[in-house]
Design an enzyme around this catalytic site. Structure first.
Site, PDB file in Angstrom:
ATOM      1  N   GLY A   1     -44.851  19.239  22.164  1.00 50.23           N
ATOM      2  CA  GLY A   1     -44.558  19.894  23.404  1.00 50.23           C
ATOM      3  C   GLY A   1     -43.827  18.058  23.836  1.00 50.23           C
ATOM      4  O   GLY A   1     -43.120  18.035  24.434  1.00 50.23           O
TER       5      GLY A   1
ATOM      6  N   GLU B   1     -48.366  20.080  17.167  1.00 46.72           N
ATOM      7  CA  GLU B   1     -47.737  21.302  16.500  1.00 46.72           C
ATOM      8  C   GLU B   1     -45.987  20.832  17.146  1.00 46.72           C
ATOM      9  O   GLU B   1     -45.452  21.821  17.904  1.00 46.72           O
ATOM     10  CB  GLU B   1     -48.327  22.566  17.537  1.00 46.72           C
ATOM     11  CG  GLU B   1     -49.515  23.113  17.254  1.00 46.72           C
ATOM     12  CD  GLU B   1     -50.569  23.608  18.009  1.00 46.72           C
ATOM     13  OE1 GLU B   1     -52.164  24.294  16.594  1.00 46.72           O
ATOM     14  OE2 GLU B   1     -49.784  23.622  18.345  1.00 46.72           O
ATOM     15  N   PRO B   2     -44.910  20.686  16.472  1.00 45.29           N
ATOM     16  CA  PRO B   2     -44.462  20.412  17.390  1.00 45.29           C
ATOM     17  C   PRO B   2     -43.060  21.206  16.519  1.00 45.29           C
ATOM     18  O   PRO B   2     -43.049  21.774  15.231  1.00 45.29           O
ATOM     19  CB  PRO B   2     -43.814  18.436  15.831  1.00 45.29           C
ATOM     20  CG  PRO B   2     -43.841  18.621  15.329  1.00 45.29           C
ATOM     21  CD  PRO B   2     -45.253  19.859  15.910  1.00 45.29           C
TER      22      PRO B   2
ATOM     23  N   CYS C   1     -23.963  42.634  31.374  1.00 47.79           N
ATOM     24  CA  CYS C   1     -23.776  43.416  32.560  1.00 47.79           C
ATOM     25  C   CYS C   1     -24.286  43.167  33.978  1.00 47.79           C
ATOM     26  O   CYS C   1     -25.707  43.563  33.952  1.00 47.79           O
ATOM     27  CB  CYS C   1     -24.061  44.450  32.298  1.00 47.79           C
ATOM     28  SG  CYS C   1     -22.774  45.840  32.784  1.00 47.79           S
ATOM     29  N   GLU C   2     -24.225  41.525  34.355  1.00 50.20           N
ATOM     30  CA  GLU C   2     -25.602  41.063  34.724  1.00 50.20           C
ATOM     31  C   GLU C   2     -25.150  39.536  35.453  1.00 50.20           C
ATOM     32  O   GLU C   2     -23.991  38.944  34.453  1.00 50.20           O
ATOM     33  CB  GLU C   2     -26.634  40.953  33.717  1.00 50.20           C
ATOM     34  CG  GLU C   2     -28.053  39.543  33.868  1.00 50.20           C
ATOM     35  CD  GLU C   2     -28.995  41.210  34.322  1.00 50.20           C
ATOM     36  OE1 GLU C   2     -28.813  42.045  33.840  1.00 50.20           O
ATOM     37  OE2 GLU C   2     -30.138  40.650  34.856  1.00 50.20           O
TER      38      GLU C   2
ATOM     39  N   TYR D   1     -34.783  29.875  32.790  1.00 49.04           N
ATOM     40  CA  TYR D   1     -35.541  28.229  33.083  1.00 49.04           C
ATOM     41  C   TYR D   1     -34.184  27.708  34.303  1.00 49.04           C
ATOM     42  O   TYR D   1     -35.068  26.278  34.621  1.00 49.04           O
ATOM     43  CB  TYR D   1     -35.710  27.558  32.465  1.00 49.04           C
ATOM     44  CG  TYR D   1     -36.281  28.673  31.216  1.00 49.04           C
ATOM     45  CD1 TYR D   1     -38.020  28.741  31.123  1.00 49.04           C
ATOM     46  CD2 TYR D   1     -36.356  28.395  29.618  1.00 49.04           C
ATOM     47  CE1 TYR D   1     -38.931  29.202  30.163  1.00 49.04           C
ATOM     48  CE2 TYR D   1     -37.290  28.929  29.159  1.00 49.04           C
ATOM     49  CZ  TYR D   1     -38.324  29.486  29.467  1.00 49.04           C
ATOM     50  OH  TYR D   1     -39.466  29.790  28.302  1.00 49.04           O
TER      51      TYR D   1
ATOM     52  N   ARG E   1     -31.974  30.856  27.806  1.00 49.00           N
ATOM     53  CA  ARG E   1     -33.009  30.027  28.488  1.00 49.00           C
ATOM     54  C   ARG E   1     -32.079  29.291  29.738  1.00 49.00           C
ATOM     55  O   ARG E   1     -32.630  28.803  30.734  1.00 49.00           O
ATOM     56  CB  ARG E   1     -33.154  28.944  27.694  1.00 49.00           C
ATOM     57  CG  ARG E   1     -34.045  28.612  26.318  1.00 49.00           C
ATOM     58  CD  ARG E   1     -33.296  27.690  25.746  1.00 49.00           C
ATOM     59  NE  ARG E   1     -34.846  26.781  26.210  1.00 49.00           N
ATOM     60  CZ  ARG E   1     -35.129  25.644  26.786  1.00 49.00           C
ATOM     61  NH1 ARG E   1     -33.579  25.360  27.050  1.00 49.00           N
ATOM     62  NH2 ARG E   1     -35.412  25.158  27.540  1.00 49.00           N
TER      63      ARG E   1
ATOM     64  N   TYR F   1     -35.954  28.320  20.564  1.00 48.39           N
ATOM     65  CA  TYR F   1     -36.260  28.873  21.431  1.00 48.39           C
ATOM     66  C   TYR F   1     -34.512  29.402  22.243  1.00 48.39           C
ATOM     67  O   TYR F   1     -34.451  30.546  23.568  1.00 48.39           O
ATOM     68  CB  TYR F   1     -36.936  28.455  22.720  1.00 48.39           C
ATOM     69  CG  TYR F   1     -38.325  27.862  22.525  1.00 48.39           C
ATOM     70  CD1 TYR F   1     -39.111  28.574  21.690  1.00 48.39           C
ATOM     71  CD2 TYR F   1     -38.529  26.463  22.468  1.00 48.39           C
ATOM     72  CE1 TYR F   1     -39.942  28.096  21.752  1.00 48.39           C
ATOM     73  CE2 TYR F   1     -39.383  25.785  22.049  1.00 48.39           C
ATOM     74  CZ  TYR F   1     -40.541  26.520  21.489  1.00 48.39           C
ATOM     75  OH  TYR F   1     -42.004  26.474  21.346  1.00 48.39           O
TER      76      TYR F   1
HETATM   77  N1  LLP Z   1     -48.577  24.401  20.590  1.00 52.00           N
HETATM   78  C1  LLP Z   1     -49.154  25.160  20.917  1.00 52.00           C
HETATM   79  C2  LLP Z   1     -49.831  26.165  21.496  1.00 52.00           C
HETATM   80  C3  LLP Z   1     -47.910  26.357  21.805  1.00 52.00           C
HETATM   81  O1  LLP Z   1     -48.053  26.618  22.660  1.00 52.00           O
HETATM   82  C4  LLP Z   1     -46.297  25.806  22.068  1.00 52.00           C
HETATM   83  C5  LLP Z   1     -45.094  25.920  22.944  1.00 52.00           C
HETATM   84  C6  LLP Z   1     -46.143  24.583  20.699  1.00 52.00           C
HETATM   85  C7  LLP Z   1     -47.042  24.102  20.100  1.00 52.00           C
HETATM   86  C8  LLP Z   1     -45.160  23.832  20.560  1.00 52.00           C
HETATM   87  O2  LLP Z   1     -43.711  23.422  21.821  1.00 52.00           O
HETATM   88  P1  LLP Z   1     -42.894  22.549  21.413  1.00 52.00           P
HETATM   89  O3  LLP Z   1     -42.959  21.273  21.121  1.00 52.00           O
HETATM   90  O4  LLP Z   1     -42.152  23.471  21.213  1.00 52.00           O
HETATM   91  O5  LLP Z   1     -42.323  22.092  22.903  1.00 52.00           O
HETATM   92  N2  LLP Z   1     -40.070  28.966  25.451  1.00 52.00           N
HETATM   93  C9  LLP Z   1     -40.013  27.540  25.718  1.00 52.00           C
HETATM   94  C10 LLP Z   1     -40.877  27.247  25.512  1.00 52.00           C
HETATM   95  C11 LLP Z   1     -41.892  28.151  25.345  1.00 52.00           C
HETATM   96  C12 LLP Z   1     -43.286  26.977  25.303  1.00 52.00           C
HETATM   97  C13 LLP Z   1     -44.412  27.823  24.498  1.00 52.00           C
HETATM   98  N3  LLP Z   1     -45.805  27.057  23.697  1.00 52.00           N
HETATM   99  C14 LLP Z   1     -38.186  26.891  26.225  1.00 52.00           C
HETATM  100  O6  LLP Z   1     -37.491  27.985  25.686  1.00 52.00           O
HETATM  101  O7  LLP Z   1     -38.654  25.843  27.149  1.00 52.00           O
END
Ligand code: LLP
Length: 432
Positions: free
Chosen positions: A249, A291-292, A362-363, A335, A331, A391
């Protein structure tokens, strides 16, 4: 000059990435084109690994959340950089297996793993199952029993921390489809249940509070809550959970408004909190996973497009049409995500023109960015959208039967294809 260190401008005034001229890359490989800078990815992996060494005696491991961008080359790089993988589907497991990834270093996530995926994951020797709910606990135990194996599990806990980020990517609060809630006692019941299954071995607890988060405090709070919960398990059940997975995150820079903290600061603060809480409850200091995803690949990536028509609507706005759009980057449509758009053909010029970058679908909502400043955009220019490594490809679709772009990796002035461009033939391959 740019939000991403791997970017520069050459003597022709063209944007460069990893020492390669983007206008030349667009010519050579075609557009739309995803580009990743290998040094940026490896340096980020190394800073995560070294932060564990520096602040936590190396007693932990980052897992790359491959949902951010799953492909064989990324799995190979993760392995070479000594980090594990977070996988979230049979497809991501398959990708890791195909890349020769050491599967004991994978954690399998997901709120609805199917029986087929569970079976495939066990056969693929996935290291740990992060169990989301009671149904999965039961299903996993019965499949493990059939196969006569004991699988290592973690439980996904909702720590009740409300991270300040987009609603769709907040996950730590009670109203979330992921995991067991702490406040209601659901999580404690799940621990007891998990311990009762013969073919499951509970060694870890997991939480993930959301994505694109800049503030370290919610991570620290979540870590403290989790260790406190481990203390309760020790006190009431006399069971020591030895591993703690704190999820991902960590926020990245999409525009100059974003101010990510150095990733090292995260481990610095979290390790102090985890050690202090462990001491308070008389627990051994747990092995930590993080978990980056986004932060490993996000800023390393850009997407190149070629500008087609311009549409100037007096007193309203100027649309600039590109040869990609929501199929390769959904995205903004999903979002309203902010992005920096650069005219790669004129990267030495002031971004002085206010434009809306529109995709070719087409959107009406197929936009990449609205009212953004770019240097005088003309037909045929190469536009670069920055920080698209995470993403984008992983959320890409074939909407309007548009083939997915190729992805190339650049490093020290050299480039190579890591994902081929889809062909029309690929699009009809499964049609009968
Ligand atoms: N661990 C778990 C359990 C997760 O669900 C996620 C992301 C991560 C790690 C990795 O998070 P990160 O470090 O990438 O922030 N599609 C959205 C983001 C969805 C994230 C889902 N889970 C976007 O484009 O912003």
């Amino acid at each position: 000059m740019f939000v991403n260190d791997c970017l520069n401008v050459n003597e022709k005034g063209h944007l460069t990435i990893g020492g390669c001229d983007t206008v030349e890359l667009a010519k050579e490989y075609g557009t739309p084109l995803y580009i990743l800078d290998e040094n940026t990815i490896r340096n980020t992996c190394r800073s995560y690994v070294s932060s564990f060494q520096k602040f936590y005696n190396g007693n932990g491991m980052p897992l790359y959340a491959s949902k951010a961008l799953s492909c064989k080359e990324l799995c190979r790089i993760a392995n070479e950089e000594n980090i594990g993988l977070d996988v979230v589907s049979g497809g991501e497991i398959y990708t890791a297996v195909q890349a020769g990834f050491p599967m004991e270093k994978t954690h399998f996530h997901g709120n609805n793993k199917t029986a087929q995926e569970i079976s495939f994951a066990i056969d693929s020797k996935v290291g740990k199952f992060v169990v989301d709910n009671l149904y999965e606990l039961e299903l996993l135990n019965s499949i493990a029993k059939e196969k006569n194996v004991v699988v290592n599990i973690s439980l996904r806990i909702k720590p009740g921390v409300d991270a300040h980020t987009h609603n769709f990517i907040r996950t730590g609060q009670i109203d979330s489809k992921f995991g067991f809630a702490l406040e209601t006692g659901e999580a404690f019941e799940a621990v007891k249940k998990a311990l009762s299954y013969e073919n499951l071995s509970l060694t870890e607890l997991h939480c993930h509070i959301g994505s694109q988060i800049f503030d370290i405090d919610p991570f620290v709070t979540a870590a403290e809550i989790m260790v406190t919960f481990m203390g309760k398990i020790k006190n009431e059940l006399d069971v020591t959970i030895s591993e703690l997975n704190l999820g991902g995150g960590f926020g990245i820079m999409y525009t100059s408004d974003d101010e990510p903290v150095p990733y090292e600061n995260y481990m610095e603060k979290v390790s102090v909190a985890v050690k202090a809480k462990s001491a308070e409850f008389g627990l051994p200091v747990p092995y930590i996973y993080i978990e980056p995803g986004r932060s490993i690949v996000g800023e390393a990536g850009i997407t190149l497009y070629t500008v087609g028509g311009r549409k100037e609507i007096p007193d309203i706005r100027t649309y600039v049409s590109i040869d990609g759009g929501m199929p390769d980057n959904v995205r903004y449509a999903l979002y309203q995500s902010a992005y920096t758009v650069v005219n790669a053909s004129k990267a030495d010029k002031e971004p002085d023109e206010l434009v809306t970058v529109a995709g070719k679908c087409c959107e009406t909502g197929d936009l990449i960015q609205e009212h953004t400043k770019v240097a005088n955009v003309e037909v045929g220019d190469t536009l670069a959208v920055l920080s698209t490594g995470a993403y984008n490809y992983s959320m890409a679709s074939n909407y309007n039967r548009i083939p997915r772009p190729a992805m190339i990796m650049v490093k020290d002035g050299k480039s190579r294809v890591i994902i081929k461009r889809e062909s029309y033939e690929d699009l009809v391959r499964n049609d009968v």
